[in-house]
Design an enzyme around this catalytic site. Structure first.
Site, PDB file in Angstrom:
ATOM      1  N   LYS A 201     -38.669   7.276   6.949  1.00 40.19           N
ATOM      2  CA  LYS A 201     -38.059   7.433   5.631  1.00 40.19           C
ATOM      3  C   LYS A 201     -37.550   8.872   5.553  1.00 40.19           C
ATOM      4  CE  LYS A 201     -37.545   6.481   1.162  1.00 40.19           C
ATOM      5  NZ  LYS A 201     -36.447   5.544   0.856  1.00 40.19           N
ATOM      6  N   ILE A 203     -37.228  11.989   3.660  1.00 37.23           N
ATOM      7  CA  ILE A 203     -37.851  12.560   2.461  1.00 37.23           C
ATOM      8  C   ILE A 203     -36.859  13.561   1.866  1.00 37.23           C
ATOM      9  CG2 ILE A 203     -39.867  13.763   1.529  1.00 37.23           C
ATOM     10  CD1 ILE A 203     -40.687  11.199   2.903  1.00 37.23           C
ATOM     11  N   LYS A 237     -35.546  26.615  11.308  1.00 34.47           N
ATOM     12  CA  LYS A 237     -36.068  27.550  10.315  1.00 34.47           C
ATOM     13  C   LYS A 237     -35.343  28.892  10.319  1.00 34.47           C
ATOM     14  CE  LYS A 237     -40.378  25.332  11.462  1.00 34.47           C
ATOM     15  NZ  LYS A 237     -41.493  25.379  12.411  1.00 34.47           N
ATOM     16  N   GLU A 275     -47.295  20.356  11.339  1.00 34.42           N
ATOM     17  CA  GLU A 275     -46.187  20.423  10.389  1.00 34.42           C
ATOM     18  C   GLU A 275     -46.194  19.226   9.436  1.00 34.42           C
ATOM     19  OE1 GLU A 275     -42.871  23.067  12.701  1.00 34.42           O
ATOM     20  OE2 GLU A 275     -42.612  20.897  12.818  1.00 34.42           O
ATOM     21  N   ARG A 292     -48.311  25.265  20.477  1.00 28.82           N
ATOM     22  CA  ARG A 292     -48.016  26.587  21.051  1.00 28.82           C
ATOM     23  C   ARG A 292     -48.048  27.610  19.932  1.00 28.82           C
ATOM     24  NH1 ARG A 292     -42.919  26.891  18.580  1.00 28.82           N
ATOM     25  NH2 ARG A 292     -41.879  24.880  18.506  1.00 28.82           N
ATOM     26  N   VAL A 295     -42.695  30.883  16.451  1.00 29.52           N
ATOM     27  CA  VAL A 295     -41.851  32.027  16.129  1.00 29.52           C
ATOM     28  C   VAL A 295     -42.411  32.762  14.899  1.00 29.52           C
ATOM     29  CG1 VAL A 295     -39.536  32.715  15.377  1.00 29.52           C
ATOM     30  CG2 VAL A 295     -39.789  30.909  17.103  1.00 29.52           C
TER      31      VAL A 295
HETATM   32  P1  ADP Z   1     -40.884  27.273  15.544  1.00 27.53           P
HETATM   33  O1  ADP Z   1     -41.453  26.139  14.765  1.00 27.53           O
HETATM   34  O2  ADP Z   1     -41.874  28.068  16.288  1.00 27.53           O
HETATM   35  O3  ADP Z   1     -39.906  28.043  14.789  1.00 27.53           O
HETATM   36  P2  ADP Z   1     -38.659  26.192  16.858  1.00 27.53           P
HETATM   37  O4  ADP Z   1     -38.507  24.739  16.661  1.00 27.53           O
HETATM   38  O5  ADP Z   1     -37.755  27.122  16.159  1.00 27.53           O
HETATM   39  O6  ADP Z   1     -40.156  26.511  16.649  1.00 27.53           O
HETATM   40  O7  ADP Z   1     -38.586  26.458  18.403  1.00 27.53           O
HETATM   41  C1  ADP Z   1     -39.025  27.674  18.950  1.00 27.53           C
HETATM   42  C2  ADP Z   1     -38.256  27.925  20.175  1.00 27.53           C
HETATM   43  O8  ADP Z   1     -38.402  26.874  21.087  1.00 27.53           O
HETATM   44  C3  ADP Z   1     -36.784  28.076  19.950  1.00 27.53           C
HETATM   45  O9  ADP Z   1     -36.315  29.038  20.853  1.00 27.53           O
HETATM   46  C4  ADP Z   1     -36.248  26.696  20.250  1.00 27.53           C
HETATM   47  O10 ADP Z   1     -34.902  26.774  20.656  1.00 27.53           O
HETATM   48  C5  ADP Z   1     -37.170  26.273  21.364  1.00 27.53           C
HETATM   49  N1  ADP Z   1     -37.418  24.838  21.448  1.00 27.53           N
HETATM   50  C6  ADP Z   1     -38.310  24.125  20.752  1.00 27.53           C
HETATM   51  N2  ADP Z   1     -38.351  22.856  21.139  1.00 27.53           N
HETATM   52  C7  ADP Z   1     -37.440  22.728  22.122  1.00 27.53           C
HETATM   53  C8  ADP Z   1     -37.014  21.659  22.943  1.00 27.53           C
HETATM   54  N3  ADP Z   1     -37.522  20.433  22.848  1.00 27.53           N
HETATM   55  N4  ADP Z   1     -36.053  21.899  23.837  1.00 27.53           N
HETATM   56  C9  ADP Z   1     -35.547  23.128  23.950  1.00 27.53           C
HETATM   57  N5  ADP Z   1     -35.914  24.186  23.225  1.00 27.53           N
HETATM   58  C10 ADP Z   1     -36.850  23.999  22.318  1.00 27.53           C
HETATM   59  P1  ADP Z   2     -38.492  19.379  15.499  1.00 30.08           P
HETATM   60  O1  ADP Z   2     -39.350  18.873  16.582  1.00 30.08           O
HETATM   61  O2  ADP Z   2     -37.069  19.441  15.878  1.00 30.08           O
HETATM   62  O3  ADP Z   2     -39.028  20.639  14.906  1.00 30.08           O
HETATM   63  P2  ADP Z   2     -39.494  18.007  13.113  1.00 30.08           P
HETATM   64  O4  ADP Z   2     -39.970  16.623  13.121  1.00 30.08           O
HETATM   65  O5  ADP Z   2     -40.504  19.078  13.043  1.00 30.08           O
HETATM   66  O6  ADP Z   2     -38.547  18.236  14.368  1.00 30.08           O
HETATM   67  O7  ADP Z   2     -38.480  18.169  11.912  1.00 30.08           O
HETATM   68  C1  ADP Z   2     -37.710  19.343  11.759  1.00 30.08           C
HETATM   69  C2  ADP Z   2     -37.089  19.371  10.377  1.00 30.08           C
HETATM   70  O8  ADP Z   2     -36.285  18.196  10.162  1.00 30.08           O
HETATM   71  C3  ADP Z   2     -38.073  19.366   9.233  1.00 30.08           C
HETATM   72  O9  ADP Z   2     -38.549  20.647   8.906  1.00 30.08           O
HETATM   73  C4  ADP Z   2     -37.222  18.781   8.112  1.00 30.08           C
HETATM   74  O10 ADP Z   2     -36.340  19.722   7.577  1.00 30.08           O
HETATM   75  C5  ADP Z   2     -36.429  17.735   8.845  1.00 30.08           C
HETATM   76  N1  ADP Z   2     -37.106  16.417   8.833  1.00 30.08           N
HETATM   77  C6  ADP Z   2     -37.887  15.888   9.801  1.00 30.08           C
HETATM   78  N2  ADP Z   2     -38.359  14.665   9.453  1.00 30.08           N
HETATM   79  C7  ADP Z   2     -37.862  14.419   8.215  1.00 30.08           C
HETATM   80  C8  ADP Z   2     -37.955  13.329   7.293  1.00 30.08           C
HETATM   81  N3  ADP Z   2     -38.651  12.226   7.566  1.00 30.08           N
HETATM   82  N4  ADP Z   2     -37.305  13.430   6.117  1.00 30.08           N
HETATM   83  C9  ADP Z   2     -36.583  14.519   5.798  1.00 30.08           C
HETATM   84  N5  ADP Z   2     -36.439  15.567   6.626  1.00 30.08           N
HETATM   85  C10 ADP Z   2     -37.059  15.534   7.810  1.00 30.08           C
HETATM   86 MG    MG Z   3     -40.834  20.876  13.978  1.00 33.73          MG
END
Ligand code: ADP
Ligand code: ADP
Ligand code: MG
Length: 447
Positions: A201, A203, A237, A275, A292, A295
């Protein structure tokens, strides 16, 4: 404690880890690609090894080269930082077979949580609320349509192996679901090497709120409070803060406890982040675990006074946690702005290049995590993050005022950056009231 550690990363996080090692009297071994040869921060390591050409697949992601450096340097442990190999279960497994401690969770927890579908199933088992959606990867179009009808549009298609804000697609009706599904699978296959997708869904108007946890190898787990990371562009972020402007003490405790239950269920050890999304009625839903250091970890460090990298190293060396839940008392309000070499007015496109003048703010309550300096050339191959500006104030408004001042002081000439963007967010009424949401930058601020 370890006496020599290799840092398998680059840039600000490599420097960040080296700093703590130095303070703890641990010898450090840095690795670098040809693009980072001569980088100033490498001088702060005790030893450094070139591991290959600029392309990540041939350097920072090349397990063989990193293990070779670790063997030559004879280290006891490898700290992977974030990104690159930090959540790579095969890398953790190779470290284990080479009898090198991986500063992160056990291989089993890493592979389990690296699959978001499995992680959600685990959360359910631990009694943690998850976003309504498919119980596993969606099998075919028919199953996807049935599910979308059950949970109701809009829905989000997500890659099971996704990360870094990539591999997500919002869908609003039947007509686009089938095409979006095919496109999402193809994209996921290319980006993550696995085509499995699931449906959730969507959100709307949610806050992203995550819980930092620490788990030792003796079964102790604590949470270090939350970070609100709602200011995002394209699911990535840009600003993080603690405490969250939307949490109540009761909700914080419920989310903290949920996070602890989940990591216990996963057999997780080391620092990690659970998260969640929090909707406008203050329901919270688990989305994923980042296995891990993150950032934005300095936000929690400034609020709690803990050094998360130190705790990671202690945990990896087998020490029990030195704190109990009641010892964790975050105070004040902390905000982090990610200063990226990007042009916000060009859709946040990366703009690598030479920094002519770099003069960061300083003073009481200001922390800067960076590896750059005047004359530094931001290489095009890597992440666009050049600095993290973290500011602490007595309360949210005080922290916002201090952050505005720090951004105004910040001199970064030569390349475009996100500094002016941050300044705009900090003046926006929705942000000031805490009424922003994860799509606020894409839908309102940049319009
Ligand atoms: P955080 O939640 O710590 O901010 P991010 O999602 O911004 O994490 O990812 C942190 C770092 O890891 C960034 O440099 C992002 O580009 C890299 N990263 C995270 N997941 C992946 C992935 N599946 N493939 C490539 N790079 C990733
Ligand atoms: P990533 O592995 O790329 O960090 P996440 O599952 O943590 O992916 O989701 C990253 C961002 O995408 C969330 O912070 C939010 O902004 C958006 N997102 C993820 N899932 C949902 C959802 N079910 N509904 C709305 N937004 C979402
Ligand atoms: Mg995430």
């Amino acid at each position: 404690m370890f006496s020599r550690v290799l840092v398998a990363n680059r840039g600000e996080i490599a420097l960040r880890v080296i700093r703590t090692c130095r303070r703890l009297g641990i010898e450090t071994v840095a690795v670098y690609s040809e693009a980072d040869r001569g980088a100033v921060y490498l001088r702060l390591a005790d030893h450094r090894y070139c591991i290959g050409p600029p392309e990540v697949a041939r350097s920072y992601l090349k397990i063989e080269s990193i293990i070779a450096a670790a063997e030559v340097a004879d280290v006891e442990a490898i700290h992977p930082g974030y990104g690159f190999l930090a959540e790579n279960a095969r890398f953790a497994d190779v470290c284990r077979s080479c009898q090198i401690a991986f500063v992160g969770p056990p291989v089993e927890a890493l592979s389990l949580l690296g699959d978001k579908v499995k992680a959600k199933a685990l959360a359910k088992k631990a009694g943690v609320p998850v976003v309504p959606g498919s119980d596993g990867p969606v099998a075919d179009d028919k199953a996807a349509l049935e599910l979308a009808h059950k949970i109701g549009y809009p829905v989000l298609i997500k890659a099971a192996a996704g990360g870094g804000g990539r591999g997500m697609r919002a869908v609003h009706n039947d007509a686009s679901l089938v095409t979006a599904l095919a496109a999402a699978r193809a994209e996921a296959q290319i980006a993550f090497g696995a085509s499995a997708v699931y449906i959730e869904k969507l959100i709307e108007r949610a806050h992203h709120v995550e819980i930092q946890i620490l788990a030792d190898a003796h079964g102790n787990v604590i949470y270090l409070g939350e970070r609100d990371c709602t200011v995002q562009r394209r699911h990535q972020k840009l600003i993080e803060e603690t405490p969250s402007p939307v949490l109540t003490p009761k909700l914080r405790e419920a989310m903290g406890r949920a996070a602890v239950r989940l990591v216990k269920e996963a057999g997780y050890v080391n620092a990690g982040t659970v998260e969640f999304l929090v909707d406008k009625d203050l329901n919270f839903y688990f989305i994923e675990v980042n296995s891990r250091i993150q950032v934005e970890h300095p936000v929690t460090e400034m609020a709690t006074g803990l050094d998360i990298v130190e705790e990671q190293l202690r945990i990896a060396s087998g020490e029990p946690l030195r704190y109990r839940q009641k010892d964790v008392n975050p105070t004040g309000h902390v905000i982090e702005c990610r200063i990226n070499a990007e042009d916000p007015d060009a859709g946040f496109a990366p703009r690598p290049g030479r920094i002519v003048t770099f003069f960061p703010p300083a003073g009481d309550g200001i922390r800067i995590d960076t590896h750059v300096h005047s004359g530094y050339e931001v290489p095009p191959q890597y992440d666009s993050l050049v600095a993290k500006l973290i500011v602490r104030g007595a309360d949210r408004m005080d922290a916002i005022r201090r952050m505005r001042g720090a951004l105004d002081e910040f001199i970064l000439d030569g390349i475009p950056s996100t500094i002016p963007f941050h300044r705009r967010v900090l003046d926006h009424p929705a942000f000031l009231k805490g009424e922003h949401y994860t799509k606020f930058v894409d839908e309102e601020l940049m319009e």
